[in-house]
Scaffold this motif. Structure first.
Motif, PDB file in Angstrom:
ATOM      1  N   GLN A 109      51.826  17.224  -1.430  1.00 14.06           N
ATOM      2  CA  GLN A 109      51.205  17.940  -0.457  1.00 14.06           C
ATOM      3  C   GLN A 109      52.005  17.568   0.933  1.00 14.06           C
ATOM      4  O   GLN A 109      52.529  16.412   1.301  1.00 14.06           O
ATOM      5  CB  GLN A 109      49.718  17.219  -0.184  1.00 14.06           C
ATOM      6  N   TYR A 110      52.300  18.466   1.914  1.00 10.73           N
ATOM      7  CA  TYR A 110      53.086  18.426   2.924  1.00 10.73           C
ATOM      8  C   TYR A 110      52.007  18.501   4.419  1.00 10.73           C
ATOM      9  O   TYR A 110      50.874  18.857   4.042  1.00 10.73           O
ATOM     10  CB  TYR A 110      53.953  19.637   3.251  1.00 10.73           C
ATOM     11  N   SER A 111      52.508  17.926   5.336  1.00 10.78           N
ATOM     12  CA  SER A 111      51.756  17.953   6.483  1.00 10.78           C
ATOM     13  C   SER A 111      51.361  19.473   7.303  1.00 10.78           C
ATOM     14  O   SER A 111      50.444  19.138   7.887  1.00 10.78           O
ATOM     15  CB  SER A 111      52.716  17.190   7.644  1.00 10.78           C
ATOM     16  N   ASP A 112      52.079  20.280   6.694  1.00  7.39           N
ATOM     17  CA  ASP A 112      51.578  21.724   7.142  1.00  7.39           C
ATOM     18  C   ASP A 112      50.472  22.199   6.213  1.00  7.39           C
ATOM     19  O   ASP A 112      50.310  23.281   6.462  1.00  7.39           O
ATOM     20  CB  ASP A 112      52.707  22.594   7.217  1.00  7.39           C
ATOM     21  N   LYS A 113      50.052  21.354   5.302  1.00 12.95           N
ATOM     22  CA  LYS A 113      48.810  21.738   4.483  1.00 12.95           C
ATOM     23  C   LYS A 113      49.200  22.365   3.351  1.00 12.95           C
ATOM     24  O   LYS A 113      48.484  22.916   2.410  1.00 12.95           O
ATOM     25  CB  LYS A 113      47.601  22.644   5.360  1.00 12.95           C
ATOM     26  N   SER A 114      50.431  22.739   3.126  1.00 13.18           N
ATOM     27  CA  SER A 114      51.005  23.497   2.080  1.00 13.18           C
ATOM     28  C   SER A 114      51.148  22.402   0.845  1.00 13.18           C
ATOM     29  O   SER A 114      51.172  21.286   1.003  1.00 13.18           O
ATOM     30  CB  SER A 114      52.293  24.275   2.169  1.00 13.18           C
ATOM     31  N   VAL A 115      50.846  22.951  -0.471  1.00 14.19           N
ATOM     32  CA  VAL A 115      50.912  22.138  -1.644  1.00 14.19           C
ATOM     33  C   VAL A 115      52.254  22.640  -2.564  1.00 14.19           C
ATOM     34  O   VAL A 115      51.864  23.823  -2.922  1.00 14.19           O
ATOM     35  CB  VAL A 115      49.682  22.094  -2.344  1.00 14.19           C
ATOM     36  N   PHE A 116      52.745  21.930  -3.256  1.00 14.66           N
ATOM     37  CA  PHE A 116      53.563  22.247  -4.132  1.00 14.66           C
ATOM     38  C   PHE A 116      53.121  21.857  -5.450  1.00 14.66           C
ATOM     39  O   PHE A 116      53.008  20.686  -5.920  1.00 14.66           O
ATOM     40  CB  PHE A 116      55.125  21.979  -4.016  1.00 14.66           C
ATOM     41  N   ILE A 117      52.826  22.808  -6.524  1.00 11.22           N
ATOM     42  CA  ILE A 117      52.363  22.270  -7.946  1.00 11.22           C
ATOM     43  C   ILE A 117      53.287  22.660  -8.925  1.00 11.22           C
ATOM     44  O   ILE A 117      53.392  24.008  -9.214  1.00 11.22           O
ATOM     45  CB  ILE A 117      50.986  23.011  -8.186  1.00 11.22           C
ATOM     46  N   PRO A 118      53.949  22.083  -9.720  1.00  6.41           N
ATOM     47  CA  PRO A 118      55.010  22.618 -10.480  1.00  6.41           C
ATOM     48  C   PRO A 118      54.233  22.999 -11.671  1.00  6.41           C
ATOM     49  O   PRO A 118      52.971  22.475 -12.101  1.00  6.41           O
ATOM     50  CB  PRO A 118      55.819  21.203 -11.128  1.00  6.41           C
ATOM     51  N   LYS A 119      54.660  23.770 -12.438  1.00  9.49           N
ATOM     52  CA  LYS A 119      54.139  24.326 -13.593  1.00  9.49           C
ATOM     53  C   LYS A 119      54.216  23.600 -14.940  1.00  9.49           C
ATOM     54  O   LYS A 119      55.321  22.707 -14.804  1.00  9.49           O
ATOM     55  CB  LYS A 119      54.829  25.838 -13.836  1.00  9.49           C
ATOM     56  N   ASN A 120      53.468  23.468 -15.859  1.00  2.43           N
ATOM     57  CA  ASN A 120      53.672  22.742 -17.180  1.00  2.43           C
ATOM     58  C   ASN A 120      53.856  21.169 -16.873  1.00  2.43           C
ATOM     59  O   ASN A 120      54.962  20.879 -17.275  1.00  2.43           O
ATOM     60  CB  ASN A 120      54.473  23.418 -18.010  1.00  2.43           C
TER      61      ASN A 120
END
Length: 232
Positions: free
Chosen positions: A69-80
């Motif tokens: 989770q980044y400070s700009d509210k975006s979220v990275f979710i890897p697959k599998n």
């Protein structure tokens, strides 16, 4: 040197360069096993907070659903996102997640264990392959965490203790979510410690030394396990 040999050497050097560049560009979540804040050594004698002398012989743990989770509210979710940490495979503790960047990371979250949907999908491949010794049966599903060793406090065969923590059916759904604040740029790796002393500080090994099935005891140990993780 023949043309064929030169080609092989060139191909090897090219692949190595590509791999090295990819590794340098990747943001890793690095886990480190500890006991009382010091690097854990397998089969070394330790003394827990409860004064139990013990040695750790095996540690395995599923880390899944990693989210950055980044400070700009975006979220990275890897697959599998299913990874098996194995004390006999040090490389398994280094997990590439995404590319490095300049954005600020605010939090890292992940699950200890395997979700119910994946459990009901049956035995799978890769990190989820039953050959890894982390799958009970289709009825009980995956073992989320396995801690094995020995202690004179255990009045068992060879003074062994065995904790196989899991369960995917309510009310004994043992998966646990970890949320850790980070507050750093995504240009350096995320380092997380797993301190087993915290786990054993909640146990009296003479009384509790074998949990091998889903149930109330496994749920209690799953709760203890969450206290082991902290950022370094």
């Amino acid at each position: 040197m023949t043309k064929k040999a030169l080609y092989v050497v060139f191909l090897f050097m090219f692949c190595f360069q590509v791999y090295s560049q990819s590794k340098n560009d990747s943001l890793y979540v690095n886990f480190r096993l500890e006991f009382n804040k010091l690097p854990l050594e397998l089969n070394k004698k330790y003394i827990s907070t409860n004064k139990d002398t013990l040695t750790i012989e095996t540690f395995k743990c599923y880390i899944s659903n990693i989210q950055v989770q980044y400070s700009d509210k975006s979220v990275f979710i890897p697959k599998n996102s299913y990874h098996l940490l194995d004390s006999n495979n040090p490389a398994s503790f280094e997990i590439p997640v995404t590319k490095k960047g300049n954005k600020m990371i605010s939090r890292i979250t992940f699950d200890i264990g395997i979700d119910s949907l994946t459990n009901t999908s049956g035995a799978l491949s890769g990190a989820l392959d039953p050959v890894n010794g982390m799958y009970w049966t289709w009825q009980s599903g995956y073992i989320n965490m396995k801690i094995e060793g020995s202690s004179p406090s255990c009045k068992t065969r060879k003074n062994e203790f065995q904790f196989h923590i899991g369960g995917y059916l309510q009310p004994n759904y043992a998966l646990q979510q970890i949320k850790l604040e980070w507050d750093k740029k995504a240009d350096s790796d995320i380092n997380i410690a797993i301190d087993l002393n915290s786990f054993f500080s909640n146990l009296e090994l003479r009384e509790t030394n074998s949990v091998m099935n889903p149930g109330k005891e496994a749920m209690k140990l799953a709760g203890f396990a969450t206290k082991m993780f902290y950022v370094r």
